[in-house]
Design an enzyme around this catalytic site. Structure first.
Site, mmCIF file in Angstrom:
data_model
loop_
_atom_site.group_PDB
_atom_site.id
_atom_site.type_symbol
_atom_site.label_atom_id
_atom_site.label_comp_id
_atom_site.label_asym_id
_atom_site.label_seq_id
_atom_site.Cartn_x
_atom_site.Cartn_y
_atom_site.Cartn_z
ATOM 1 N N LEU A 31 0.916 -1.166 -0.005
ATOM 2 C CA LEU A 31 -0.074 -0.113 -0.048
ATOM 3 C C LEU A 31 0.907 1.288 -0.073
ATOM 4 O O LEU A 31 0.335 2.285 -0.344
ATOM 5 C CB LEU A 31 -0.952 0.152 1.270
ATOM 6 C CG LEU A 31 -2.049 -1.121 1.459
ATOM 7 C CD1 LEU A 31 -2.584 -1.091 2.812
ATOM 8 C CD2 LEU A 31 -3.135 -0.844 0.399
ATOM 9 N N GLY A 32 1.933 1.235 0.555
ATOM 10 C CA GLY A 32 2.899 2.335 0.769
ATOM 11 C C GLY A 32 4.198 1.886 1.162
ATOM 12 O O GLY A 32 4.492 0.990 1.948
ATOM 13 N N GLU A 33 5.289 2.573 0.735
ATOM 14 C CA GLU A 33 6.577 2.377 0.979
ATOM 15 C C GLU A 33 7.280 3.438 1.333
ATOM 16 O O GLU A 33 6.917 4.638 1.021
ATOM 17 C CB GLU A 33 7.363 1.818 -0.067
ATOM 18 C CG GLU A 33 8.179 0.566 0.052
ATOM 19 C CD GLU A 33 8.343 -0.344 -1.187
ATOM 20 O OE1 GLU A 33 9.335 -1.010 -1.096
ATOM 21 O OE2 GLU A 33 7.668 -0.286 -2.100
ATOM 22 N N ALA A 35 11.023 5.056 4.113
ATOM 23 C CA ALA A 35 12.420 4.737 4.406
ATOM 24 C C ALA A 35 12.434 3.922 5.240
ATOM 25 O O ALA A 35 13.314 2.930 5.393
ATOM 26 C CB ALA A 35 13.025 6.272 4.618
ATOM 27 N N PHE A 36 11.359 3.748 6.210
ATOM 28 C CA PHE A 36 11.635 2.894 7.366
ATOM 29 C C PHE A 36 11.294 1.308 6.989
ATOM 30 O O PHE A 36 11.675 0.430 7.403
ATOM 31 C CB PHE A 36 10.538 3.168 8.380
ATOM 32 C CG PHE A 36 9.134 3.091 8.082
ATOM 33 C CD1 PHE A 36 8.413 2.010 8.300
ATOM 34 C CD2 PHE A 36 8.459 4.267 7.329
ATOM 35 C CE1 PHE A 36 7.179 1.969 7.843
ATOM 36 C CE2 PHE A 36 7.218 4.273 6.970
ATOM 37 C CZ PHE A 36 6.622 3.088 7.396
ATOM 38 N N GLY A 37 10.418 1.304 5.971
ATOM 39 C CA GLY A 37 9.808 -0.096 5.619
ATOM 40 C C GLY A 37 8.477 0.097 4.725
ATOM 41 O O GLY A 37 8.537 1.120 3.784
ATOM 42 N N VAL A 39 4.096 -0.848 4.110
ATOM 43 C CA VAL A 39 2.824 -1.199 4.447
ATOM 44 C C VAL A 39 2.335 -1.799 3.553
ATOM 45 O O VAL A 39 2.114 -1.541 2.262
ATOM 46 C CB VAL A 39 1.936 0.178 4.695
ATOM 47 C CG1 VAL A 39 0.360 -0.373 5.541
ATOM 48 C CG2 VAL A 39 2.531 1.012 5.994
ATOM 49 N N ASP A 169 3.143 15.586 13.734
ATOM 50 C CA ASP A 169 3.224 15.507 12.101
ATOM 51 C C ASP A 169 1.888 15.342 11.383
ATOM 52 O O ASP A 169 1.405 14.691 10.581
ATOM 53 C CB ASP A 169 4.077 14.334 11.560
ATOM 54 C CG ASP A 169 4.503 14.433 10.078
ATOM 55 O OD1 ASP A 169 4.014 15.451 9.432
ATOM 56 O OD2 ASP A 169 4.807 13.422 9.425
ATOM 57 N N ARG A 173 -1.762 14.238 4.690
ATOM 58 C CA ARG A 173 -1.061 12.669 4.293
ATOM 59 C C ARG A 173 -1.105 11.743 5.090
ATOM 60 O O ARG A 173 -0.985 10.747 4.999
ATOM 61 C CB ARG A 173 0.465 13.091 3.594
ATOM 62 C CG ARG A 173 1.231 13.467 4.765
ATOM 63 C CD ARG A 173 2.793 13.938 4.226
ATOM 64 N NE ARG A 173 3.359 14.505 5.489
ATOM 65 C CZ ARG A 173 3.168 15.929 5.742
ATOM 66 N NH1 ARG A 173 2.711 16.748 4.718
ATOM 67 N NH2 ARG A 173 3.803 16.546 6.941
ATOM 68 N N ASN A 174 -1.134 12.484 6.438
ATOM 69 C CA ASN A 174 -1.235 11.289 7.614
ATOM 70 C C ASN A 174 -2.566 11.190 8.204
ATOM 71 O O ASN A 174 -2.919 10.600 9.149
ATOM 72 C CB ASN A 174 -0.479 11.672 8.699
ATOM 73 C CG ASN A 174 1.168 11.662 8.347
ATOM 74 O OD1 ASN A 174 1.567 10.742 7.734
ATOM 75 N ND2 ASN A 174 2.117 12.569 8.662
ATOM 76 N N ASP A 187 -0.250 7.233 11.989
ATOM 77 C CA ASP A 187 1.344 7.643 12.167
ATOM 78 C C ASP A 187 1.575 8.555 13.091
ATOM 79 O O ASP A 187 2.215 9.645 13.038
ATOM 80 C CB ASP A 187 1.766 8.302 10.868
ATOM 81 C CG ASP A 187 2.216 7.385 9.764
ATOM 82 O OD1 ASP A 187 2.387 6.204 10.075
ATOM 83 O OD2 ASP A 187 1.870 7.745 8.611
HETATM 84 N N1 ADE Z 1 -1.729 3.039 3.868
HETATM 85 C C1 ADE Z 1 -0.878 3.198 5.184
HETATM 86 N N2 ADE Z 1 -1.370 2.619 6.027
HETATM 87 C C2 ADE Z 1 -2.575 2.286 5.654
HETATM 88 C C3 ADE Z 1 -3.718 1.738 6.308
HETATM 89 N N3 ADE Z 1 -3.859 1.587 7.261
HETATM 90 N N4 ADE Z 1 -5.000 1.653 5.299
HETATM 91 C C4 ADE Z 1 -4.723 1.717 3.864
HETATM 92 N N5 ADE Z 1 -3.667 2.333 3.420
HETATM 93 C C5 ADE Z 1 -2.741 2.502 4.240
#
Ligand code: ADE
Length: 308
Positions: A31-33, A35-37, A39, A169, A173-174, A187
């Site tokens: 779903l997302g990448e 620097a830390f790792g 999701v 933060d 975006r968060n 986050d």
């Molecule tokens: N991307 C990062 N965290 C997520 C989440 N909990 N659900 C959907 N997309 C995400």
């Protein structure tokens, strides 16, 4: 947490209240990448109800992660356990911490983050004011909808602050958009992706979200509850502009400080009531003590939504 820095292996204490068997988690696409790792989306069996499958998000580290990143992710989990559940935050569902990589399992939000969601829904046609149009993935957002999103985020922040947790933060975006357009703050731990143009690199502290930061944070590196309120104001501006980038012409730290110090602020978005812009202006009071608390922001938006 015991960290063995010679072999980079970790011994995370097992917490039976949260531990989930790895066999019940089937990982899916990323779903997302950061620097830390990364999701990844996953299906988890019997995590909420026995024998039912729930879509979840799993946060994990890259194979070549630093020890500090592992410590940050473990701390994030501890923060989430302490904070407890609220509808407007991304809640922890469980962890896989033994015999393999650390998986942090959290609620899945189907509509991605709030900024991308708003950008996707820009330029709504004038003739419609319904939330869900014929194509269910294509929604038309009214100012009322936007105010409801902002209200939910303020609610989540009021809860975090009541638990003595600072976000540090807060930005569109968060915030993640879940089923039925429920806003969920994400986050609020320590591990987050700070690559990209929203973050300003400084020598000692890594990357900072300069354009969301309050004057006291920019000048003195202090972070208070009221600094989150400032960031909330910038987030509210992002919401009312359908995800525009704040202060596009400002590039560096000193210009940002001088801009705010001389009394300049983000301009009123074109589709924004005086009432809502008034909330932003309150959040952007130079003196932290002059800014409202989240309870006041929630109350103002409550009134606004009642009169819609
Ligand atoms: N991307 C990062 N965290 C997520 C989440 N909990 N659900 C959907 N997309 C995400």
């Amino acid at each position: 947490i015991k960290v063995d820095t010679t072999t980079s292996e970790y011994d995370i204490p097992r917490d039976d209240k949260w531990e989930i068997s790895r066999q019940s988690v089937t990982l899916g696409h990323t779903l997302g990448e950061g620097a830390f790792g990364k999701v990844v989306r996953a299906e988890a069996r019997s995590i909420l109800k026995p024998d039912s499958v729930t879509t979840v998000a799993v946060k994990m580290l890259r194979e070549d992660h630093l020890d500090a990143e592992m410590i940050a992710l473990v701390s994030e989990v501890e923060v989430m356990k302490i904070i407890g559940k609220h509808v407007n935050i991304i809640n922890l569902l469980g962890v896989c911490s033994q015999d393999g990589p650390l998986y942090v399992i959290v609620e899945f939000a189907q509509h991605n983050n709030l900024r991308d969601f708003l950008i996707k829904h820009r330029s709504p046609p004038e003739y419609s004011n319904v939330l869900v149009s014929a194509d269910s993935s294509r929604v038309v957002l009214t100012e009322e909808d936007l105010a409801s999103f902002a209200h939910q985020v303020a609610n989540g922040m009021q809860y975090l602050h009541s638990k003595k947790c600072l976000h540090r933060d807060l930005a569109a975006r968060n915030v993640l958009v879940s089923e039925n357009y429920i806003m969920k703050i994400a986050d609020f731990g320590l591990a987050r992706d700070v690559r990209g143009k929203d973050y300003y690199r400084i020598a000692s502290n890594g990357f900072l979200p300069m354009k969301w930061m309050a004057p006291e944070s920019l000048s003195h590196h202090v972070f208070k509850y009221e600094s989150d309120v400032w960031s909330y104001g910038v987030h509210l501006w992002e919401v009312m502009t359908f995800g525009e980038a704040p202060y596009p012409s400002i590039q560096d730290w000193d210009s940002m400080i001088n801009f705010l110090r001389s009394g300049h602020r983000l301009k009123k978005p074109s589709r924004c009531s005086d009432e809502i812009y008034g909330i932003m202006q309150d959040c952007w009071k130079y003196e932290a003590t002059d800014r409202p608390q989240f309870s006041e922001i929630v109350a103002k938006l409550d009134n606004r939504l009642k009169t819609c």
